[in-house]
Design a protein around this motif. Structure first.
Motif, PDB file in Angstrom:
ATOM      1  N   VAL A  40       0.855  -1.180   0.000  1.00  0.00           N
ATOM      2  CA  VAL A  40       0.000   0.000   0.000  1.00  0.00           C
ATOM      3  C   VAL A  40       0.891   1.230   0.000  1.00  0.00           C
ATOM      4  O   VAL A  40       1.727   1.399   0.893  1.00  0.00           O
ATOM      5  CB  VAL A  40      -0.916   0.021   1.245  1.00  0.00           C
TER       6      VAL A  40
ATOM      7  N   GLY B  41      -7.711   6.338  -0.226  1.00  0.00           N
ATOM      8  CA  GLY B  41      -7.990   5.219  -1.099  1.00  0.00           C
ATOM      9  C   GLY B  41      -9.321   5.380  -1.803  1.00  0.00           C
ATOM     10  O   GLY B  41      -9.975   6.417  -1.738  1.00  0.00           O
ATOM     11  N   THR B  42      -9.741   4.308  -2.465  1.00  0.00           N
ATOM     12  CA  THR B  42     -10.963   4.374  -3.276  1.00  0.00           C
ATOM     13  C   THR B  42     -12.163   3.738  -2.598  1.00  0.00           C
ATOM     14  O   THR B  42     -13.245   3.722  -3.182  1.00  0.00           O
ATOM     15  CB  THR B  42     -10.725   3.680  -4.626  1.00  0.00           C
TER      16      THR B  42
ATOM     17  N   ARG C   9      -4.811   3.594  -8.266  1.00  0.00           N
ATOM     18  CA  ARG C   9      -5.184   3.189  -6.909  1.00  0.00           C
ATOM     19  C   ARG C   9      -6.294   2.137  -6.938  1.00  0.00           C
ATOM     20  O   ARG C   9      -6.292   1.178  -6.160  1.00  0.00           O
ATOM     21  CB  ARG C   9      -5.655   4.414  -6.116  1.00  0.00           C
TER      22      ARG C   9
ATOM     23  N   GLU D 196      -4.937  -1.234  -7.759  1.00  0.00           N
ATOM     24  CA  GLU D 196      -4.166  -1.763  -6.637  1.00  0.00           C
ATOM     25  C   GLU D 196      -5.070  -2.345  -5.562  1.00  0.00           C
ATOM     26  O   GLU D 196      -4.768  -3.378  -4.960  1.00  0.00           O
ATOM     27  CB  GLU D 196      -3.291  -0.658  -6.030  1.00  0.00           C
ATOM     28  N   GLU D 197      -6.211  -1.697  -5.317  1.00  0.00           N
ATOM     29  CA  GLU D 197      -7.086  -2.095  -4.215  1.00  0.00           C
ATOM     30  C   GLU D 197      -8.111  -3.147  -4.608  1.00  0.00           C
ATOM     31  O   GLU D 197      -8.518  -3.960  -3.772  1.00  0.00           O
ATOM     32  CB  GLU D 197      -7.812  -0.855  -3.670  1.00  0.00           C
TER      33      GLU D 197
END
Length: 338
Positions: free
Chosen positions: A218, A225-226, A260, A263-264
């Motif tokens: 992270v 974040g989203t 992002r 990534e999440e």
């Protein structure tokens, strides 16, 4: 997917094969899911029995062993055979070969038996040659090793499970629950699967794949974040949600937001939105009597043609065919049964 209903009145027998070093959670999933499935008159729909290769107690990965009442002789009676994850299978994980006693036991399985693996139970199916040239999955942590060991298998490390007809594989741990509920839905329809899911206090299905659970660094432990934007979008699926608006809500540039998000979640924002809208449409088709054009609007597809296109791409059927098969008479908000 259209439900497959057995024409005979015999209970479908699910045999669960416990191997040395079995993980207790995965071992318990088939009994908990299939054992809770009941017909309209409360009759059990499955008979679930557990066996080991030699009928003796099986060592687990926990601080206890499991005593089973059956040996390999019951494998020949299975309508469905489930192989949960285990870490004591030796040559399977090291060299891609079945130990001789296990090889002999599995040779007694009838040709038309449905074969199911949970997590790294897929190694056993691959070592049997059942996955050669076919799509399959396993726990993401083992997917690269699995692919090297079994190069002829078409490994998809991003999905929760793969249904390839008579051979089904799942990703790690709880994905075994997803797969068993999927099998219930395939065998007996959505109402039975949803009833079992409510009793187990788990979702009837989970959208997305295991990519969202893969460990990734992270960049910064902040609130930027989203997740908040995803929650916001889920409340507005019936509205146009262009990428620029999502990025603005997250207070990011479009480029940073997309990075992002990947990534999440493990997928781009547009693909995630389509999956959530398909999920919403499936729920409304099952649980409501709304016209299909209104469901298309409320799920964010706008037109019936767009809903039909995306639903067919996701699950292979039209909205009306899905409703005919899976429409639920009664509320989804019934209390859980324990």
């Amino acid at each position: 997917m259209i439900a497959i209903v057995r024409k005979d009145h015999a209970r479908h027998r699910v045999v669960v094969l416990a191997l040395d070093g079995v993980i207790p959670f995965e071992l318990s999933i088939p009994s908990r899911i299939f054992g809770a499935a009941e017909g309209p008159d409360g009759e059990p729909l499955y008979e679930v029995i557990t066996c080991s290769v030699d009928g003796r107690p099986v060592r687990t990965t926990a601080d206890f062993s499991v005593a089973v009442e059956h040996g390999a002789e019951v494998l020949a009676t299975a309508d469905t055979l489930v192989i949960p994850a285990s870490y004591g299978a030796g040559t399977i994980h090291e060299a891609g070969r079945l130990p001789e006693p296990l090889d002999a036991a599995l040779a007694t399985v009838r040709p038309r038996t449905r074969m199911v693996s949970i997590c790294i139970g897929s190694y056993a199916l691959a070592a049997m040659g059942l996955l050669d040239g076919r799509p399959a999955t396993t726990h993401w942590h083992h997917s690269e090793h699995f692919q090297r060991l079994f190069p002829r298998v078409r490994v998809d490390p991003d999905v929760l499970f793969v249904d390839d007809g008579d051979v089904l594989t799942s990703a790690g741990a709880a994905a075994g629950v997803d797969l068993c509920l999927h099998i219930l839905r395939r065998d007996h329809g959505s109402e039975v699967a949803n009833q079992v899911a409510r009793g187990c206090v788990v979702p009837p299905w989970r959208e997305g794949g295991q990519a969202q659970y893969i460990e990734r660094p992270v960049p910064e432990p902040s609130t930027s974040g989203t997740a908040h934007t995803r929650a916001w979008a889920l409340e507005r699926l019936d509205e146009p949600l262009p990428l620029s608006e999502l990025a603005a809500h997250a207070r990011m540039s479009v480029r940073t937001f997309v990075r992002r998000f990947r990534e999440e979640v493990g997928m781009p924002p547009g693909q995630w939105l389509i999956r959530q809208r398909v999920d919403r449409a499936r729920h409304l088709l099952e649980a409501s009597d709304l016209p299909v054009d209104l469901i298309a609007h409320q799920s964010g597809f706008g037109t019936t043609a767009s809903l039909r296109h995306h639903l067919h791409a996701a699950i292979g059927v039209s909205p009306m065919a899905y409703r005919r098969t899976f429409h639920i008479h009664g509320s989804l908000s019934a209390p859980a049964e324990f």
